[in-house]
Design a protein around this motif. Structure first.
Motif, PDB file in Angstrom:
ATOM      1  N   SER A 130      19.499 -40.177 -14.849  1.00  0.00           N
ATOM      2  CA  SER A 130      19.595 -39.464 -13.474  1.00  0.00           C
ATOM      3  C   SER A 130      19.012 -40.411 -12.650  1.00  0.00           C
ATOM      4  O   SER A 130      17.900 -40.648 -12.119  1.00  0.00           O
ATOM      5  N   GLY A 131      20.080 -41.350 -12.124  1.00  0.00           N
ATOM      6  CA  GLY A 131      19.773 -42.308 -11.298  1.00  0.00           C
ATOM      7  C   GLY A 131      20.756 -43.064 -10.482  1.00  0.00           C
ATOM      8  O   GLY A 131      21.023 -42.677  -9.144  1.00  0.00           O
ATOM      9  N   THR A 132      21.943 -43.701 -11.001  1.00  0.00           N
ATOM     10  CA  THR A 132      22.902 -44.372 -10.234  1.00  0.00           C
ATOM     11  C   THR A 132      23.990 -43.447  -9.550  1.00  0.00           C
ATOM     12  O   THR A 132      24.468 -44.076  -8.476  1.00  0.00           O
ATOM     13  N   GLY A 133      24.398 -42.374  -9.963  1.00  0.00           N
ATOM     14  CA  GLY A 133      25.410 -41.494  -9.585  1.00  0.00           C
ATOM     15  C   GLY A 133      26.839 -42.279  -9.710  1.00  0.00           C
ATOM     16  O   GLY A 133      27.755 -41.858  -9.437  1.00  0.00           O
ATOM     17  N   SER A 134      26.777 -43.154 -10.652  1.00  0.00           N
ATOM     18  CA  SER A 134      27.931 -44.122 -10.910  1.00  0.00           C
ATOM     19  C   SER A 134      29.107 -43.029 -11.305  1.00  0.00           C
ATOM     20  O   SER A 134      30.174 -43.475 -11.113  1.00  0.00           O
ATOM     21  N   ALA A 236      20.635 -33.976  -8.684  1.00  0.00           N
ATOM     22  CA  ALA A 236      20.391 -34.713  -7.551  1.00  0.00           C
ATOM     23  C   ALA A 236      21.116 -36.174  -7.624  1.00  0.00           C
ATOM     24  O   ALA A 236      21.572 -36.836  -6.592  1.00  0.00           O
ATOM     25  N   SER A 237      20.964 -36.734  -8.826  1.00  0.00           N
ATOM     26  CA  SER A 237      21.781 -38.330  -8.910  1.00  0.00           C
ATOM     27  C   SER A 237      23.090 -38.194  -8.599  1.00  0.00           C
ATOM     28  O   SER A 237      23.610 -39.085  -8.032  1.00  0.00           O
ATOM     29  N   CYS A 238      23.826 -37.098  -8.975  1.00  0.00           N
ATOM     30  CA  CYS A 238      25.218 -36.847  -8.833  1.00  0.00           C
ATOM     31  C   CYS A 238      25.478 -36.711  -7.319  1.00  0.00           C
ATOM     32  O   CYS A 238      26.480 -37.265  -6.832  1.00  0.00           O
ATOM     33  N   ILE A 239      24.893 -35.796  -6.998  1.00  0.00           N
ATOM     34  CA  ILE A 239      24.913 -35.240  -5.477  1.00  0.00           C
ATOM     35  C   ILE A 239      24.631 -36.790  -4.272  1.00  0.00           C
ATOM     36  O   ILE A 239      25.199 -36.953  -3.660  1.00  0.00           O
ATOM     37  N   ALA A 240      23.621 -37.381  -4.714  1.00  0.00           N
ATOM     38  CA  ALA A 240      23.326 -38.619  -3.992  1.00  0.00           C
ATOM     39  C   ALA A 240      24.447 -39.620  -4.078  1.00  0.00           C
ATOM     40  O   ALA A 240      24.916 -40.397  -2.881  1.00  0.00           O
TER      41      ALA A 240
END
Ligand code: NAD
Length: 389
Positions: A130-134, A236-240
């Motif tokens: 849960s980090g990059t949102g790549s 949160a990661s995906c939304i960011a």
């Protein structure tokens, strides 16, 4: 006048990997890293493909901060298999490498045989951090090991067609990876919120992502099996990611790219070390008097307000309370507060300083930073980041 792009289909929730049975393809190229194969996590994908009688080939050579050489190897393997779809399972490194493999293979083939590209290759991203949102962004960060430089490539053609978010896949991430990647989410959201390209649309997403990080990151760090915290951080990661693929980022990322490439610090940790110092630089409180602050300082203060960090309407107090809250969060996650603490050798730092300043200024993320730095200023920021406060 603005522009806001709405990206891939995002499926979220435990059990959503079942969507893979519906992709209507016969041949799938899977891009992942060795841990996903060794730990058996990949079976959660291949079981569905087996059930749907889909043929697949696994390319599992991806390493953190994927280098150009592995991308080239992946292009060759993908071309030999000639799939109808790519599924990538892993953290940002696997997803970014898969994007680059698919993108450059397409470009190469376009040059050679225009008919080949008429066949669109479906791209499905399944994040395990849960980090990059790549999984929803147009970015791919690839490393040139010869010069120890990370290149952020940006093209709309790299936005995946589908993202599947199953927080169960993140549960195996050790606490230090949870901490680093979670701080990456926070940095994406804060940089998107103050970016020169921010809008009401990206702000709404960034605000939600920031609230989720402050609400759930420590819980996910303390107990990796806390599924609610894992799900919230995955969202949160995906939304960011949705926020910054539209609003872009700033110098925190420009500096993190070269710090990561040159001193081999994981991306999220590099962002986390930098964040309080970059906020201080961008807010530029020293240049303003008691009642007049930069628009950027006011936006940081808005963040402090919606996080209930302060009841004051004073921008200076807002910025300071946000910096304090980020430093407390980092301490609770055991993240170092300076490059010196992160064990970067002084002589190594000093001999690289001119170079890293120039590379950071020319990084694609610098142009949307709310305060455009000159080399002297950026050098001073790097020095403070090295020493800490
Ligand atoms: P990563 O993909 O590099 O993975 C780090 C380590 O965690 C690896 O060893 C991996 O095997 C392991 N790992 C991943 N998932 C795991 C799990 N569930 N359980 C146990 N171990 C697991 O880490 P990352 O932070 O997700 O990605 C970082 C990369 O993404 C960097 O190259 C960074 O520059 C890039 N990035 C890309 C974007 C984008 O929009 N494309 C945004 C930010 C960062």
């Amino acid at each position: 006048m603005g522009n806001f792009k709405v990206g891939p289909n995002v499926y979220f929730g435990v059990g959503k990997l079942e969507k893979l049975r519906e992709i209507n393809c016969k041949k799938v190229f899977i891009v992942t890293d060795p841990f996903m194969v060794k730990s058996g996590a990949i079976n959660q994908v291949t079981d569905h493909l087996d059930a749907a009688k889909i043929n697949y080939k696994v390319f599992s050579d991806i390493v953190p901060d994927p280098p150009l050489e592995i991308v080239s190897k992946g292009i060759k393997a993908m071309d030999e298999f000639d799939p109808e779809a790519v599924i990538t399972l892993g953290g940002g490194s696997a997803i970014d490498a898969a994007k680059a493999i698919s993108y450059f293979r397409n470009m190469i083939n376009k040059g050679l045989d225009s008919q080949k590209t008429d066949k669109k290759v479906l791209f499905i991203a399944i994040p395990t951090t849960s980090g990059t949102g790549s999984e929803v962004t147009s970015f791919s960060v690839i490393t040139d090991k010869k010069f120890n430089v990370k290149y952020p490539l940006v093209d709309e053609a790299m936005v995946p067609d589908m993202a599947i978010l199953d927080a169960n896949l993140v549960k195996t991430a050790p606490n230090f990876i949870t901490a680093d990647t979670g701080m990456d989410v926070l940095t994406h959201a804060i940089e998107a919120y103050v970016s020169t390209e921010s809008s009401d649309y990206s702000d709404a997403l960034a605000e939600k992502a920031i609230k989720l990080v402050f609400g759930y990151l420590e819980r996910a760090y303390k107990d990796g099996n806390d599924l609610e915290a894992r799900e919230k951080m995955h969202n949160a990661s995906c939304i960011a990611g949705m926020a910054f693929t539209n609003a872009s980022l700033g110098i925190n990322h420009s500096m993190a790219h070269i710090i990561g490439g040159r001193f081999h610090i994981p991306h999220g940790k590099a962002n986390a070390i930098l964040l309080p110092y970059v906020i201080e630089y961008n807010a530029n409180l020293k240049e303003f008097n008691r009642n007049e602050y930069s628009d950027t300082a006011k936006k940081y203060a808005e963040i402090a307000k919606f996080l209930n960090l302060t009841s004051s309407n004073n921008a200076r107090e807002g910025v300071k309370s946000l910096i304090r809250a980020i430093c407390t969060l980092k301490r609770n996650l055991n993240i170092q507060s300076s490059l010196k603490e992160a064990k970067v050798e002084r002589k190594d730092f000093e001999s690289n300083l001119e170079d890293i300043v120039n590379i950071a200024i020319n990084d694609g993320c610098t142009k949307t930073n709310p305060r455009y730095p000159n080399p002297t200023e950026l050098k001073e920021v790097f020095k403070v980041v090295y020493e800490g406060k």
